[in-house]
Write an enzyme that holds these catalytic residues in place. Structure first.
Site: not given
Ligand code: FPP
Length: 252
Positions: A32, A80
């Site tokens: 996250d 998501n």
């Molecule tokens: C949450 O951060 C993260 C995600 C929804 C996506 C996670 C995915 C990756 C790290 C890459 C995946 C890689 C592979 C190889 C499949 P957020 O966007 O919710 O962050 P925020 O809370 O700061 O907005």
């Protein structure tokens, strides 16, 4: 003799060759903070996701080195899909990008790839990239790298209940035979041990529909580090703390 993993200085850690004791067999990670990482740098949110891909590899490498058996990473939840279309499209390209760069290293580290979640509903190009990696790595017998993609814990439980009802209806299963172990067999994680340690980054302290059934006795570790900044030293901090936890599973 119990060898604790201390807060190694970088150099010591790289040189560490000893046996690790009390290493979690299954580590689950809620990655996250990608969006906040990007926003703090004045970049578009997706720049955080892109950088997060490299952090995934750092952790895969470190976990394989620590002899973890299963590493489950929450890459895309059933919730998501509520994000803007452009961000979803970007996220769906990441598995291919990750595998393009890191599949050779994954092979070298004898890591096997699999997924949990509703795989069929992913875009074709995402499925193709992942299926290719699953096929390529299927004979590796080291760590299992399990990507939770289009995964939701409640959906997983509902899906299991529906399959169980169906199996009872057609006399493949009896109500009397149903117990917690058998129920677990109907989950995506069928055959895997429950996570011993769950890590969540970015300061948020909630499960967000991740592994609801499986985390009944999991140790949680939270850090303020944003996912793209997660590196080997943070990984060892988490493991070090896990080693000091007393797990009683409800007993004394
Ligand atoms: C949450 O951060 C993260 C995600 C929804 C996506 C996670 C995915 C990756 C790290 C890459 C995946 C890689 C592979 C190889 C499949 P957020 O966007 O919710 O962050 P925020 O809370 O700061 O907005």
């Amino acid at each position: 003799m119990s060898i604790k993993i201390p807060f190694f200085k970088k150099k010591q850690k790289e040189e560490f060759q000893g046996e690790l004791e009390n290493v979690p067999r299954h580590v689950a990670i809620i990655m996250d903070g990608n969006g906040r990482w990007a926003e703090r740098k004045g970049l578009p949110r997706v720049a955080g996701h892109k950088e997060g891909v490299h952090a995934v590899n750092k952790v895969v490498r470190a976990a394989a080195k620590a002899d973890v058996e299963v590493l489950t990473m929450f890459a895309f939840s059933t919730e998501n899909w509520k994000r803007p279309k452009s961000e979803i499209e970007f996220l769906m390209k990441l598995p291919k990008e990750f595998l393009h760069v890191y599949l050779p290293e994954i092979m070298e580290n004898n890591v096997r790839i699999n997924t949990i979640g509703e795989f069929e509903a992913l875009p074709e190009h995402t499925k193709e990239a992942i299926q290719h990696a699953i096929d390529e790595t299927k004979h590796n017998d080291g760590m299992l790298l399990n990507f939770a993609l289009n995964y939701g814990g409640r959906f997983e439980i509902m899906r299991a209940v529906k399959q169980i009802v169906n199996d009872i209806d057609c006399a493949k299963l009896s109500v009397e035979a149903l117990d917690e172990n058998l129920f677990s067999d109907y989950l995506y994680t069928n055959g895997l041990q429950d996570p011993d340690l769950l890590i969540r980054t970015s300061g948020e302290q909630r499960l967000s529909n991740f592994m609801l059934w499986q985390s009944a006795y999991t140790e949680f570790w939270f850090t303020d580090v944003l996912w793209p900044d997660f590196d080997e030293s943070v990984w060892w901090q988490a493991l070090n703390e896990y080693q000091h936890r007393k797990r009683r599973f409800g007993g004394l």
